[in-house]
Design a protein around this motif. Structure first.
Motif, PDB file in Angstrom:
ATOM      1  N   UNK A 135       8.438  11.655  38.364  1.00 53.56           N
ATOM      2  CA  UNK A 135       8.898  10.440  39.031  1.00 53.56           C
ATOM      3  C   UNK A 135       9.188  10.642  40.518  1.00 53.56           C
ATOM      4  N   UNK A 136       9.926  11.691  40.908  1.00 55.96           N
ATOM      5  CA  UNK A 136      10.159  11.883  42.347  1.00 55.96           C
ATOM      6  C   UNK A 136       8.862  12.084  43.129  1.00 55.96           C
ATOM      7  N   UNK A 137       7.897  12.772  42.520  1.00 59.21           N
ATOM      8  CA  UNK A 137       6.629  13.014  43.187  1.00 59.21           C
ATOM      9  C   UNK A 137       5.810  11.731  43.317  1.00 59.21           C
ATOM     10  N   UNK A 138       5.855  10.888  42.296  1.00 55.41           N
ATOM     11  CA  UNK A 138       5.150   9.608  42.357  1.00 55.41           C
ATOM     12  C   UNK A 138       5.758   8.696  43.414  1.00 55.41           C
ATOM     13  N   UNK A 139       7.062   8.703  43.540  1.00 57.85           N
ATOM     14  CA  UNK A 139       7.720   7.853  44.533  1.00 57.85           C
ATOM     15  C   UNK A 139       7.354   8.274  45.957  1.00 57.85           C
ATOM     16  N   UNK A 140       7.044   9.540  46.136  1.00 54.45           N
ATOM     17  CA  UNK A 140       6.674  10.048  47.460  1.00 54.45           C
ATOM     18  C   UNK A 140       5.162   9.998  47.707  1.00 54.45           C
ATOM     19  N   UNK A 141       4.399   9.747  46.675  1.00 58.26           N
ATOM     20  CA  UNK A 141       2.944   9.891  46.785  1.00 58.26           C
ATOM     21  C   UNK A 141       2.350   8.831  47.696  1.00 58.26           C
ATOM     22  N   UNK A 142       1.520   9.270  48.609  1.00 57.97           N
ATOM     23  CA  UNK A 142       0.916   8.390  49.601  1.00 57.97           C
ATOM     24  C   UNK A 142      -0.277   7.639  49.025  1.00 57.97           C
ATOM     25  N   UNK A 143      -0.425   6.396  49.479  1.00 57.36           N
ATOM     26  CA  UNK A 143      -1.615   5.607  49.182  1.00 57.36           C
ATOM     27  C   UNK A 143      -2.495   5.583  50.425  1.00 57.36           C
ATOM     28  N   UNK A 144      -3.799   5.729  50.205  1.00 59.23           N
ATOM     29  CA  UNK A 144      -4.750   5.737  51.312  1.00 59.23           C
ATOM     30  C   UNK A 144      -5.656   4.508  51.214  1.00 59.23           C
ATOM     31  N   UNK A 145      -5.727   3.748  52.286  1.00 60.49           N
ATOM     32  CA  UNK A 145      -6.647   2.621  52.342  1.00 60.49           C
ATOM     33  C   UNK A 145      -8.047   3.155  52.608  1.00 60.49           C
ATOM     34  N   UNK A 146      -9.004   2.764  51.787  1.00 58.34           N
ATOM     35  CA  UNK A 146     -10.359   3.295  51.912  1.00 58.34           C
ATOM     36  C   UNK A 146     -11.260   2.297  52.632  1.00 58.34           C
ATOM     37  N   UNK A 147     -11.784   2.646  53.804  1.00 56.72           N
ATOM     38  CA  UNK A 147     -12.677   1.741  54.540  1.00 56.72           C
ATOM     39  C   UNK A 147     -13.995   1.464  53.817  1.00 56.72           C
ATOM     40  N   UNK A 148     -14.537   2.489  53.153  1.00 62.31           N
ATOM     41  CA  UNK A 148     -15.784   2.304  52.399  1.00 62.31           C
ATOM     42  C   UNK A 148     -15.669   3.020  51.061  1.00 62.31           C
ATOM     43  N   UNK A 149     -15.609   2.249  49.994  1.00 62.15           N
ATOM     44  CA  UNK A 149     -15.428   2.795  48.648  1.00 62.15           C
ATOM     45  C   UNK A 149     -16.716   2.622  47.857  1.00 62.15           C
ATOM     46  N   UNK A 150     -17.176   3.706  47.246  1.00 66.72           N
ATOM     47  CA  UNK A 150     -18.396   3.666  46.435  1.00 66.72           C
ATOM     48  C   UNK A 150     -18.080   4.117  45.022  1.00 66.72           C
ATOM     49  N   UNK A 151     -18.599   3.371  44.057  1.00 65.75           N
ATOM     50  CA  UNK A 151     -18.520   3.783  42.656  1.00 65.75           C
ATOM     51  C   UNK A 151     -19.933   3.842  42.099  1.00 65.75           C
ATOM     52  N   UNK A 152     -20.264   4.952  41.457  1.00 62.16           N
ATOM     53  CA  UNK A 152     -21.562   5.106  40.803  1.00 62.16           C
ATOM     54  C   UNK A 152     -21.369   5.772  39.454  1.00 62.16           C
ATOM     55  N   UNK A 153     -22.150   5.327  38.476  1.00 59.53           N
ATOM     56  CA  UNK A 153     -22.145   5.987  37.174  1.00 59.53           C
ATOM     57  C   UNK A 153     -23.551   5.975  36.600  1.00 59.53           C
ATOM     58  N   UNK A 154     -23.817   6.907  35.709  1.00 64.55           N
ATOM     59  CA  UNK A 154     -25.075   6.907  34.970  1.00 64.55           C
ATOM     60  C   UNK A 154     -25.062   5.791  33.938  1.00 64.55           C
ATOM     61  N   UNK A 155     -26.230   5.477  33.410  1.00 62.87           N
ATOM     62  CA  UNK A 155     -26.358   4.410  32.418  1.00 62.87           C
ATOM     63  C   UNK A 155     -26.181   4.959  31.007  1.00 62.87           C
ATOM     64  N   UNK A 156     -25.651   4.149  30.095  1.00 67.75           N
ATOM     65  CA  UNK A 156     -25.498   4.592  28.704  1.00 67.75           C
ATOM     66  C   UNK A 156     -26.822   4.552  27.960  1.00 67.75           C
ATOM     67  N   UNK A 157     -26.874   5.296  26.852  1.00 61.98           N
ATOM     68  CA  UNK A 157     -27.998   5.168  25.938  1.00 61.98           C
ATOM     69  C   UNK A 157     -29.060   6.235  26.019  1.00 61.98           C
ATOM     70  N   UNK A 158     -28.880   7.229  26.883  1.00 68.53           N
ATOM     71  CA  UNK A 158     -29.880   8.287  26.968  1.00 68.53           C
ATOM     72  C   UNK A 158     -29.984   9.074  25.670  1.00 68.53           C
TER      73      UNK A 158
END
Length: 504
Positions: free
Chosen positions: A262-285
């Motif tokens: 809890x103390x570590x979470x209260x101190x944990x910094x949030x970073x604003x991301x200017x460019x965020x990318x999410x990629x994943x493989x497709x299911x079913x291979x």
């Protein structure tokens, strides 16, 4: 020269069979020229606040567990849970009991678990028990073991999504050793927490996996009639009932976990991301899709995105991966980086710290050549690093491995970090479905992750010459790690690991 020689050897070992239908020399900007169905880029607009994504880095296992608890407790509408490993141990008990509590207050809870025979534990008895709370469990790729090829196509993704608004992904499965709770063996790992617009794409990918025909609804165990089998059946029912019930040990652990986190979470910094990318493989291979479909184009997306990111690096590339096995594609990347005079830093497991000695057998066959080429390579020594406190004192004496899958791309056009499920090996390149979250343009975030990687690496051992390594003080140490690593086992593993390295 080393790279062409090892490329030929890798071909003999099966890598050519893995990539036989691909012209990977032409992999450039594929994510732009051939848009992927599971690829999204959010560019933050400060004027409208659209496409805002905020990220937190989760290095501590205890903190990562507590944040998952917090997310589940915040849920109002939906919780989606997807893991390669989901163990019915203490960490699994804590997570499941939180999910049950959420379901009781009306939250829709769905769970997807890979059904790999080597690690599968959360079986149909648990799924049946959760059904009474309207929690549905599905299993990815339940192919029988005699489907020798198809069983290799595993779902290696790790994802928790709450209300399509916040998510965690990274290296951690649901098991004690990922949350600093084992007294025998633990992992130094890393997750990213994200809140913002990119989570919708992550949630959509969960839907695609959950609804795919390869993800099966569980079949309730049948009650046996024979006495011996009936006794086993009843013991399993009792075991699951005990798992779902509160216990003093669980409650004591929860108190300690929160006191540390809890103390570590209260101190944990949030970073604003200017460019965020999410990629994943497709299911079913599967074995069949591998030959009847254009497998690379239809299923394998994350490695192409990573290739694009790496090829744009012109300053420094930092790669942290528990497994480091070269194939033709990664050799091509390595050679390109060296020709561009990019600084290369690698961090992986030693023989002492690895959970896979057959991988170490291949690593030590090549790592000295990397050092001669000017590549800086660190191996984790196998010991605890005092980053945060632990719940159980014995955990400090346990064996520790590194499990974080993290990449840092330093370039003149903007630095970027990736945290995901992707290992640098053939399984992640070809067989396992993987996912990755990237953030570009926030140098403070990049620096925070880089500092964590290098701090861990430099507290391990640095490869300095053939069969030679030093610690952070420059003292000569055992190149295979701390303690008493089993060299005999590794040497016996070398030949079979070389012959089958296309499966590693």
């Amino acid at each position: 020269m080393y790279l062409p020689v090892i490329a030929a050897a890798s071909g003999l070992a099966g890598c050519n069979l893995v990539y036989w239908d691909e012209d990977f020399d032409s992999y450039h900007d594929l994510s732009k020229t051939n848009p992927y169905p599971y690829h999204k880029v959010d560019i933050y607009d400060p004027n409208t606040d659209l496409y805002r994504n905020e990220i937190q880095v989760l290095n501590s296992g205890v903190v990562a567990l507590q944040l998952r608890i917090d997310m589940i407790r915040r849920a109002q509408q939906s919780i989606d849970v997807e893991y390669f490993i989901f163990s019915p141990d203490l960490s699994g008990k804590i997570i499941v009991r939180e999910l049950v509590a959420a379901a009781k207050r009306g939250v829709n809870v769905r769970i997807l678990i890979d059904k790999s025979a080597t690690v599968f534990e959360f079986d149909e008895f648990y799924a049946q028990a959760l059904q009474q709370y309207n929690i549905e469990v599905r299993y990815y790729n339940a192919a029988p073991i005699y489907y020798i090829s198809t069983i290799n196509f595993r779902n290696h993704r790790k994802l928790l999504v709450v209300d399509d608004r916040e998510a965690i992904t990274g290296g951690r499965n649901i098991e004690n050793d990922y949350f600093d709770l084992s007294t025998h063996y633990n992992f130094l790992d890393r997750d990213l927490y994200v809140e913002g617009s990119i989570v919708a794409a992550m949630a959509d990918s969960f839907d695609a996996y959950y609804e795919h025909s390869i993800s099966e609804r569980f079949q309730s165990p049948q009650k046996p009639t024979f006495r011996v089998e009936l006794q086993k059946y009843e013991r399993r029912l009792a075991q699951v009932a005990d798992f779902l019930a509160p216990s003093e040990a669980e409650q004591a652990a929860r108190i300690k976990i929160e006191a540390i986190a809890r103390p570590l979470l209260l101190q944990k910094k949030r970073y604003l991301c200017p460019e965020t990318t999410f990629t994943t493989d497709a299911p079913g291979g599967s074995f069949w899709t591998r030959f009847k479909d254009p497998y690379s184009d239809n299923y394998r997306f994350l490695r192409k995105t990573i290739f694009d990111k790496v090829m744009s690096v012109d300053q420094e590339l930092i790669l942290a991966s528990p497994y480091l096995l070269n194939n033709r594609k990664s050799e091509h990347l390595m050679q390109t980086m060296l020709e561009k005079q990019v600084k290369l830093i690698l961090y992986t497991n030693s023989l002492s710290s690895t959970d896979a000695s057959y991988v170490a057998a291949q690593l030590y066959h090549h790592v000295y050549d990397w050092q001669k080429l000017g590549i800086t390579t660190y191996v984790h020594a196998g010991e605890w690093i005092a980053e945060t406190d632990v719940v159980y004192p014995q955990t400090k004496q346990a064996r520790w491995g590194m499990h974080a899958k993290t990449q840092i791309y330093k370039r003149s056009l903007g630095n970027e970090v990736m945290v995901g499920t992707y290992n640098i090996d053939n399984r992640s390149n070809h067989y396992n479905t993987e996912m990755g979250l990237f953030c570009k343009g926030n140098d403070e975030l990049v620096q925070a992750v880089e500092s964590s990687i290098l701090s861990r690496a430099q507290q391990g051992y640095k490869i300095v010459a053939e069969n030679e390594a030093t610690d952070h003080e420059g003292n000569k140490v055992n190149v295979y790690g701390a303690g008493d690593p089993d060299l005999t086992k590794m040497k016996y593993m070398w030949l079979p690991s070389w012959m089958f390295n296309f499966l590693l």
